[in-house]
Design a protein around this motif. Structure first.
Motif, PDB file in Angstrom:
ATOM      1  N   UNK A 175       0.819  -1.217   0.000  1.00  0.00           N
ATOM      2  CA  UNK A 175       0.000   0.000   0.000  1.00  0.00           C
ATOM      3  C   UNK A 175       0.852   1.265   0.000  1.00  0.00           C
ATOM      4  N   UNK A 176       2.015   1.235   0.656  1.00  0.00           N
ATOM      5  CA  UNK A 176       2.819   2.447   0.787  1.00  0.00           C
ATOM      6  C   UNK A 176       3.893   2.552  -0.290  1.00  0.00           C
ATOM      7  N   UNK A 177       3.874   1.666  -1.254  1.00  0.00           N
ATOM      8  CA  UNK A 177       4.824   1.754  -2.365  1.00  0.00           C
ATOM      9  C   UNK A 177       4.524   2.994  -3.201  1.00  0.00           C
TER      10      UNK A 177
ATOM     11  N   UNK B  24       7.055   2.540  -8.212  1.00  0.00           N
ATOM     12  CA  UNK B  24       7.516   1.209  -7.857  1.00  0.00           C
ATOM     13  C   UNK B  24       8.569   1.175  -6.774  1.00  0.00           C
ATOM     14  N   UNK B  25       8.940   2.327  -6.235  1.00  0.00           N
ATOM     15  CA  UNK B  25       9.963   2.387  -5.194  1.00  0.00           C
ATOM     16  C   UNK B  25       9.319   2.525  -3.823  1.00  0.00           C
ATOM     17  N   UNK B  26      10.152   2.421  -2.792  1.00  0.00           N
ATOM     18  CA  UNK B  26       9.743   2.763  -1.432  1.00  0.00           C
ATOM     19  C   UNK B  26      10.651   3.868  -0.922  1.00  0.00           C
ATOM     20  N   UNK B  27      10.054   4.868  -0.289  1.00  0.00           N
ATOM     21  CA  UNK B  27      10.838   5.880   0.400  1.00  0.00           C
ATOM     22  C   UNK B  27      11.111   5.373   1.813  1.00  0.00           C
ATOM     23  N   UNK B  28      11.279   6.281   2.757  1.00  0.00           N
ATOM     24  CA  UNK B  28      11.574   5.846   4.122  1.00  0.00           C
ATOM     25  C   UNK B  28      10.381   6.021   5.046  1.00  0.00           C
TER      26      UNK B  28
ATOM     27  N   UNK C  32      13.054  10.921  -0.493  1.00  0.00           N
ATOM     28  CA  UNK C  32      13.373  10.232  -1.731  1.00  0.00           C
ATOM     29  C   UNK C  32      13.549   8.736  -1.490  1.00  0.00           C
ATOM     30  N   UNK C  33      13.281   7.932  -2.501  1.00  0.00           N
ATOM     31  CA  UNK C  33      13.548   6.497  -2.358  1.00  0.00           C
ATOM     32  C   UNK C  33      15.038   6.242  -2.184  1.00  0.00           C
TER      33      UNK C  33
ATOM     34  N   UNK D  70      23.733   2.873  -2.455  1.00  0.00           N
ATOM     35  CA  UNK D  70      23.815   3.527  -1.142  1.00  0.00           C
ATOM     36  C   UNK D  70      22.626   3.159  -0.264  1.00  0.00           C
ATOM     37  N   UNK D  71      22.708   3.558   1.003  1.00  0.00           N
ATOM     38  CA  UNK D  71      21.645   3.214   1.954  1.00  0.00           C
ATOM     39  C   UNK D  71      21.495   4.302   2.996  1.00  0.00           C
ATOM     40  N   UNK D  72      20.367   4.268   3.655  1.00  0.00           N
ATOM     41  CA  UNK D  72      20.137   4.965   4.912  1.00  0.00           C
ATOM     42  C   UNK D  72      20.114   3.899   6.001  1.00  0.00           C
TER      43      UNK D  72
END
Length: 701
Positions: A426-428, A432-436, A468-469, A512-514
């Motif tokens: 639902x939160x995509x 097609x990406x996911x943010x935080x 941002x994703x 990269x990552x968070x």
């Protein structure tokens, strides 16, 4: 006669000696023929594990034992007192601010005494803290306290004089330094009668930072908690700073007074059910803002929140605890324990899983069990509020944490897991990406974006007004979805996310990552996520990223990566892998990536990485924690519970690939002492007979 007897004895000795020589030759022959075979048989892998396998199994045992008895374990879950790392004394600065807040409120508590003691213990004997911001804040604190601190104040002033520093003119080196400096000047304006807002905030700079809120549509008319423009994790502190800035200014308009009252009301509504705000920082500044707005220390909003800080956000040393992330720590710890062979039905693991179920954002059970103060849900800040998890109970859910917990709970509550998997879809985002934290978060029109980009550093703009994703978060989600049977073959949403990730590498050839620094963690999460949903690990994107990690392996066998601390906040397009000394966490992440990419456990890079973990494990089974956790920008954090989980996950993945049994109920190690082989027994008997004959003959006349 004597000559005859002597000659006979010589003949008998010669005969026996000849016999012994023949027997000795036989012994040597038997030894040469059968000894090596028997020795090789005794040392075969079927009879005894190789030293490396034995060491890995023992390391897993020791790690598992440490985690189960860890000081980070609190009853049915795990949570570290997270500290801050990096080039600046973040923990020191926040602890000084905490003591200043208590002093301003007139709270003379044991908590304040411990905070002051922590601060003083870290002062240089002949000066301050080798940090201009900490020096000014600490000087104000010692000036306000009742006590004999003249010598300490003189030493701090001397250090500031040597640096030719001025509270008015000092320039911040980074955006976060600028925010610290802003708050330090606010404290002086509130607490030092010799300082005025006009002096410390020339040219209307007092309005700039909190005034960003007023530049957005969120405050056009009545404030909307679900439709504001500032990212949620900055909102509470921004409101508090706005209230404080309006309190210390002398030229406040009627409209601004009305805005202050509205902001104060919103601040009260945004409390969590514990009576605190989203983070310890938010709570500290909110308490100060409410006090300056007219609330008394004995009023519930301040009394409850300050008690919460004292009981939950101070380490035994007196340090102000930046964060505690019990959901994050518990989820990764449970995954590590079960991956090492501990049964999901183990009582400790089951209790932790139940704690995670109860800690879901929308769950009422957690509030009931903890007998929390406010009998209402916290004010939502967006349309997608619940059905997931955040790093602590009751806080608005985020997608990375939700993915990690949903994967952890796979063996348990099917209803909760199914609901949470649906929530992840639902939160995509539409692409097609996911943010935080949010979905399709784009609150500003082009004109507003342009105005704010001129006002702000690029990274600070992203922190306040963007979500941002991030590839690493998308890797988390795919790891979870793959564990529940969703693949590129059977789900269009998964295919969309995979398409995004396959094109999201930058010139480092990694992701990269968070949450974890930065390319090492992101590449590890993405490779595991892609492979987990059925992407061929031999795809060039995966193999090139894995090879890029191998190229950056340190000579000691480990991996280490740093981040830029000066200048601007790093954006996701700031493609730099900053090599650094090896850490257990980053070595563990890299190993997980390589093994997921199909590298053999016998690959030199894998073996060297595993050996690094074995060499750096401490006698109690733990590893030293490093500052490798972050939120996409400095500072970095030290999360001891996460460190132990990461290392155990990596060793367990290696053991699984190498066929090493690490389950706690495995058979005990075989007796590695070599048995006495039959051929050796026979040889010894022959020699014993020969010696006995010789001795007997020598005794005869």
């Amino acid at each position: 006669m004597k000559g005859t007897r002597a000659a006979g004895r010589r003949n008998r000795l010669a005969a026996v000696t000849g016999t012994v020589k023949v027997l000795a030759v036989c012994v040597l022959f038997l030894t040469a023929q059968f000894g090596p075979i028997a020795q090789a048989s005794a040392r075969s892998p079927a009879d005894a594990a190789s030293p490396t396998d034995t060491a890995v199994a023992q390391a897993v045992d020791d790690s598992r034992s440490y985690i189960l008895d860890s000081p980070n374990r609190t009853g049915d879950h795990w949570a570290s007192n997270i500290s801050m790392g990096g080039l600046r004394p973040w923990d020191l600065r926040y602890t000084i601010e905490y003591a200043l807040v208590l002093e301003r409120l007139g709270i003379d508590s044991e908590s304040k005494r411990r905070a002051v003691e922590y601060v003083l213990q870290r002062r240089q004997p002949d000066g301050g803290w080798n940090d201009t911001i900490a020096n000014y804040a600490g000087l104000l604190l010692l000036s306000e306290l009742d006590g004999e601190y003249q010598a300490e104040r003189r030493a701090i002033r001397s250090e500031l004089d040597r640096a030719n520093a001025s509270l008015v003119d000092v320039e911040a080196e980074t955006p976060r330094d600028e925010i610290f400096l802003y708050r330090t000047r606010l404290f002086y304006t509130l607490m030092d009668e010799r300082r005025s807002a006009g002096e410390l905030f020339p040219n209307e700079t007092l309005k700039e930072l909190p005034g960003l809120l007023l530049l957005t549509p969120a405050f056009e008319g009545e404030f909307s908690p679900t439709d504001h423009a500032v990212n949620h994790n900055a909102l509470d502190t921004m409101i508090s700073l706005n209230v404080l800035s309006l309190e210390v200014r002398s030229n406040v308009s009627t409209d601004e007074e009305d805005a202050k009252e509205a902001l104060t009301e919103v601040l009260l509504k945004r409390r969590q059910t514990s009576g605190a705000w989203a983070t310890a920082f938010d709570t500290m500044y909110a308490v100060l803002a409410l006090h300056e707005a007219g609330y008394e220390v004995d009023d519930d909003p301040i009394r409850i929140a300050t008690r919460w800080l004292e009981e939950n956000r101070q380490a035994p040393s007196g340090r102000f605890v930046a964060f505690r992330t019990p959901v994050w720590d518990t989820a990764w710890t449970v995954q590590a324990l079960t991956s090492s062979g501990l049964s999901p039905d183990n009582e400790t693991v089951k209790d932790a899983a139940q704690w995670l179920v109860d800690a879901r954002t929308t769950t009422n059970v957690y509030r009931t069990r903890r007998n929390l103060t406010l009998d209402r849900p916290p004010l939502p800040f967006r349309s997608h509020y619940g059905h997931g998890w955040s790093y602590k109970p009751e806080l608005q859910s985020n997608w990375g944490e939700t993915a990690v917990v949903t994967r952890t709970l796979a063996p348990y509550d099917e209803m909760v897991v199914a609901d949470s998997v649906t929530f992840l879809f639902d939160v995509q985002n539409e692409d097609g990406t996911w943010s935080t934290w949010s979905t399709d978060f784009d609150p500003l029109n082009e004109s507003e974006q342009s105005d704010l980009r001129e006002e702000l550093d690029r990274g600070l703009y992203r922190t306040l007004f963007g979500d941002e994703p991030v590839p690493g978060t998308n890797g988390h989600v795919l790891m979870s979805l793959g564990a529940h049977g969703y693949t590129v073959e059977n789900n269009a949403s998964v295919r969309a996310a995979v398409d995004y990730l396959l094109g999201a590498r930058d010139r480092t050839e990694m992701w990269p990552a968070k949450w974890g620094v930065r390319y090492t963690y992101g590449t590890s999460r993405v490779i595991q996520g892609l492979v987990g949903v059925g992407v061929d690990p031999n795809r060039p994107e995966i193999q090139e990223a894995a090879a890029a990690l191998v190229e950056r392996q340190n000579p000691d066998g480990g991996w280490g990566e740093g981040i830029l601390e000066g200048g601007t906040f790093p954006g996701w397009d700031d493609a730099q892998y900053l090599s650094a000394p090896s850490t257990p966490e980053q070595t563990a992440w890299a190993l997980q990536a390589l093994l997921a990419a199909g590298y053999s456990p016998d690959h030199p890079a894998v073996r060297a990485g595993v050996q690094y973990l074995l060499d750096t494990q401490r006698p109690d089974g733990s590893w030293a924690a490093s500052p490798v956790m972050y939120q996409g920008a400095p500072p970095t954090y030290v999360d001891e519970a996460w460190t132990q989980a990461a290392a155990l996950l990596a060793l367990s993945a290696y053991a699984d690939a190498a066929g090493v049994d690490t389950s706690p109920d495995r058979p005990g190690p075989a007796d590695e002492s070599l048995p006495v082989p039959p051929w050796l027994v026979a040889n010894l008997l022959v020699l014993a007979v020969a010696v006995a004959i010789v001795v007997r003959l020598r005794e005869q006349p």
